[in-house]
Write an enzyme that holds these catalytic residues in place. Sequence first.
Site, short mmCIF file in Angstrom:
data_model
loop_
_atom_site.label_atom_id
_atom_site.label_comp_id
_atom_site.label_asym_id
_atom_site.label_seq_id
_atom_site.Cartn_x
_atom_site.Cartn_y
_atom_site.Cartn_z
N ASP A 12 5.37 14.37 12.16
CA ASP A 12 5.52 14.13 10.73
C ASP A 12 4.17 14.23 10.03
O ASP A 12 3.79 13.37 9.25
CB ASP A 12 6.18 12.77 10.48
N SER A 51 9.17 4.45 8.18
CA SER A 51 9.23 3.42 9.22
C SER A 51 9.15 2.01 8.67
O SER A 51 9.44 1.06 9.36
CB SER A 51 8.09 3.65 10.20
N ILE A 81 7.37 -0.78 5.31
CA ILE A 81 6.45 -0.97 4.20
C ILE A 81 5.07 -1.37 4.74
O ILE A 81 4.97 -2.09 5.73
CB ILE A 81 6.99 -2.07 3.25
N LYS A 124 1.73 -2.81 8.79
CA LYS A 124 2.99 -2.09 8.66
C LYS A 124 4.11 -2.94 9.24
O LYS A 124 4.08 -3.32 10.41
CB LYS A 124 2.91 -0.75 9.39
N LEU A 150 0.84 -1.21 0.00
CA LEU A 150 0.00 0.00 0.00
C LEU A 150 0.86 1.25 0.00
O LEU A 150 0.48 2.28 -0.52
CB LEU A 150 -0.90 0.01 1.23
#
Length: 801
Positions: free
Chosen positions: A633, A520, A522, A539, A515
């Site tokens: 972020d 951090s 994939i 994740k 996705l």
Amino acid sequence: MAPLLLLSLLLLLSSTSLQAQQNITLGSSLTPEGPSSFWLSPSGDFAFGFRPIEGNTSSYLLAVWFDKTSDKTVVWYAKTNDPDPVLVHVSSGSQLLLNSNGALSLQDPTGTEVWNPRVVGAVYAAMLNTGNFVLAAADGSTKWGTFNNPADTILPTQVLTPGMKLRSRIIPTDYSNGRFLLDLQSIGVFLYTVAVPSGKMYDYYWSMAGNTTKLVFNATGMVYITLDNGTQISVTSGVTGSMLDYYHRATLDPDGVFRQYRCPKKVSNLSSQAWSVVDFKPPNICDAQLTNDGSGICGFNSYCTFNGRNNQSICLCPEQYSFIDEERKYKGCKPDFQPQSCDLDEAAASMQFKLIPMNSVDWPLADYEEYSPITKDQCQQLCLTDCFCAVAVFHDQDNTCWKKKMPLSNGKMGDNVERTLFVKVRKNNSTQAELVGSNKWKEDKKNWILGSSLFLGSSVLVNILLTSVILFGTYCTITVKEIPSLQSSNNIGLPLKAFAYAELEKATSGFQEVLGTGASGIVYKGQLQDDLGTYIAVKKIDKLEHETEKEFTVEVQTIGRTHHKNLVRLLGFCNEGKERLLVYEFMTNGSLNQFLFGDVRLEWNLRAQLALGVARGLLYLHEECSTQIIHCDIKPQNILLDGNFTAKISDFGLAKLLRTNQTQTNTGIRGTRGYVAPEWFKSIGITAKVDVYSFGVILLELICCRRNVELEAEEDQKILTDWANDCYRCGRVDFLVEGDDEAILNLMKVERFVAVALWCLQEDPTMRPTMLKVTQMLDEAAAVPTVPTPPDPSSFVSSLP
Ligand SMILES: *[C@@H]1O[C@H](CO)[C@@H](O)[C@H](O)[C@H]1NC(C)=O
Ligand SMILES: *[C@@H]1O[C@H](CO)[C@@H](O)[C@H](O)[C@H]1NC(C)=O
Ligand SMILES: *[C@@H]1O[C@H](CO)[C@@H](O)[C@H](O)[C@H]1NC(C)=O
Ligand SMILES: *[C@@H]1O[C@H](CO)[C@@H](O)[C@H](O)[C@H]1NC(C)=O
Ligand SMILES: *[C@@H]1O[C@H](CO)[C@@H](O)[C@H](O)[C@H]1NC(C)=O
Ligand SMILES: *[C@@H]1O[C@H](CO)[C@@H](O)[C@H](O)[C@H]1NC(C)=O
Ligand SMILES: *[C@@H]1O[C@H](CO)[C@@H](O)[C@H](O)[C@H]1NC(C)=O
Ligand SMILES: *[C@@H]1O[C@H](CO)[C@@H](O)[C@H](O)[C@H]1NC(C)=O
Ligand SMILES: *[C@@H]1O[C@H](CO)[C@@H](O)[C@H](O)[C@H]1NC(C)=O
Ligand SMILES: *[C@@H]1O[C@H](CO)[C@@H](O)[C@H](O)[C@H]1NC(C)=O
Ligand SMILES: *[C@@H]1O[C@H](CO)[C@@H](O)[C@H](O)[C@H]1NC(C)=O
Ligand SMILES: *[C@@H]1O[C@H](CO)[C@@H](O)[C@H](O)[C@H]1NC(C)=O
């Protein structure tokens, strides 16, 4: 009948010329208000007497003028005698008398003498056909004449001998002593700048040298100097035209140029009669010799520019400077802004001031410091932070930098000026000038912003690395706040599920469908084997190090406790051996990124709703959940959209998990280029306000449907935060949503959103509002009627790491 009329006309004409006095006898007098206010020459071409001053009905000149030209050009005016001749002001009720002693005397209304030419024993006076008004002796010789006491003009047959001077008027309509002097010396003819009002001579700016005996304007209209060996050197060298057809004069004009003029005597239409320039010296006054004292040709801080098409020079002020007196430009230019205080520290100076490039302009004599070798950026920075520095000059060829101080003198613009010069101006007044300014100007300014940000970046890199090691993880993480509120209990969601690695491997069909890829790790798409067949996003954290199983679990549990409509929900995790995975709910519509910068533009109302959603999500993270979480972020990639297009923030709370590998990021800054707050570059604490800054950038991106930095955009639009600020200050936020009809209809709301964004983008974190305040300002339903005008953020230099 017609011949008779002609005859009477001729008689009338001849009687007029008969009235012109050949000899003015002793006892004659003139008064400004008449009956007799002047004496004509026999030809009628010249007059001597009183002449009203334009715009002052109670003041007169004692003067000689061309009586037949349309403007009755003045060629001589009375000044007091040496050593410091000044203009004689004549008030109404005065009288000029050629008395029985053969002396000329100007008396004021009380009978006090205010001027006389210091001669006695004249037998008569005469206004000669040459334009010379004389007091003559019995033998007809001249005892005193205007030709021997010139003002600013000489006429054909007039001769200057060494020691005689012409002084320009101050401005064409004011006959007071001006700033320029033509001085005939035995070593040549010189043009000097002089002090006003003292008349002290500074340096000459033009000269023609030689052992000179005289300067002659001869009867056929040539102006030359004669050397002691008899050689003639032309001063002006134009085609003069016949003396019968033209009037001639040569004048040291108020702009410092010595010009020879002619004017046709007979014209069919008097109002079209005008003086035209035959020749002039110096050829380009802007290129004339520099003068060490005084301001040079133009006033202080202004610069001279010569137009070859009409041979005229004009004085101009730099950007954001204006003439102290528009009518008397020689007084110079003043800055329109408050000059830089010497108490400012470097940061404040670069925040408040900036340098505007000017091509082909220089003030050659204002230097006070020189650096070499040095880069252009360093040069600019040195000037910016120095309160004495008004202008910086950088010379590419030898990497040399000069700082210049006020007042700037001898300014000139010309093709032969190679260097680029930067004028320091205050930032917050620049917007208007910028928008109306030339494109070149904007480009240079933008390059400067980009350039200086690189400069800034490199010089503080060491600092960043040092501080970020300390700050990292300490701030961008979950700070446990003891909030004894209802919320904490409300917010306890479902317990996190601990997944087996195999289970997730299966759900994702062996980690097949990617996705996205983030800092951090994939993210893969998957589907659980539960009753609902829930879609998930998995994740896989690959940057994890030195993190024990236990610590990981603690961090994850904290994230798991968050529960908000505008946050992506963490469903579970996997913590098996070396594998660390996070399992999130799947967001059907992906990230905001693809909708915002793609081909399809989201509707304005939806964008506004998304903005509010992101704000609420951040508000929750900062203030409403049991533990404060600073995201650090915030960017469109981290804002996901569910099937109902609700904005959901993802990737929060990960900062500490990802702390470990500093060296992998260039700067050690957690955050993404274009979205990071300026304090990341400074040694000040990182607070939740870094997210507020990033939100400000996203808000502008949502308003305008474009990225913050778009280098392909037009010069002034490359950096959205900058452009939006410009537009906002000019009251033209409509530029930002051009072509977006729905937004145009909601311009009030657009402006409100832009104002909120500019508040969020304040350089000083304490000036930025909290997310609570932000949501209140965005939400029309909330009780904030108007958004106050945000100060100019002035932070765009540092907004681009
Ligand atoms: C002017 O006066 C002088 C001296 O009295 C005399 O010699 C001369 O002829 C006069 N000129 C005219 C034109 O009247
Ligand atoms: C007019 O001239 C008089 C006398 O020279 C001076 O005092 C006065 O200020 C002048 N007025 C104006 C309006 O220039
Ligand atoms: C000018 O005159 C001086 C002395 O009167 C003399 O020494 C010098 O050579 C002369 N210069 C020229 C160029 O004739
Ligand atoms: C004026 O000067 C020019 C150039 O020196 C010369 O040709 C002309 O004859 C002079 N005219 C008179 C009237 O002396
Ligand atoms: C007069 O002097 C000038 C400059 O000193 C020189 O150029 C010129 O040739 C001289 N003329 C004569 C006729 O000597
Ligand atoms: C005279 O010239 C002026 C300007 O050149 C013009 O406006 C005016 O109409 C002219 N008058 C006549 C009668 O030609
Ligand atoms: C400007 O001056 C030059 C000589 O310096 C002359 O050739 C040119 O014709 C002048 N132009 C105008 C418009 O007067
Ligand atoms: C701001 O700039 C404008 C023109 O650019 C000028 O007219 C105005 O006086 C300036 N204001 C201040 C406070 O400097
Ligand atoms: C511009 O700066 C001046 C001086 O720092 C300040 O007084 C003024 O309020 C500022 N104006 C704006 C619009 O920010
Ligand atoms: C951390 O960075 C170093 C140097 O770039 C690299 O060799 C190392 O593999 C990285 N560690 C992880 C966990 O990515
Ligand atoms: C959209 O929202 C409605 C009501 O809030 C909810 O029932 C529905 O499940 C949501 N749909 C998706 C795809 O999230
Ligand atoms: C967003 O998600 C909904 C529900 O899955 C879907 O119907 C819609 O087509 C999606 N929109 C876009 C633009 O992908």
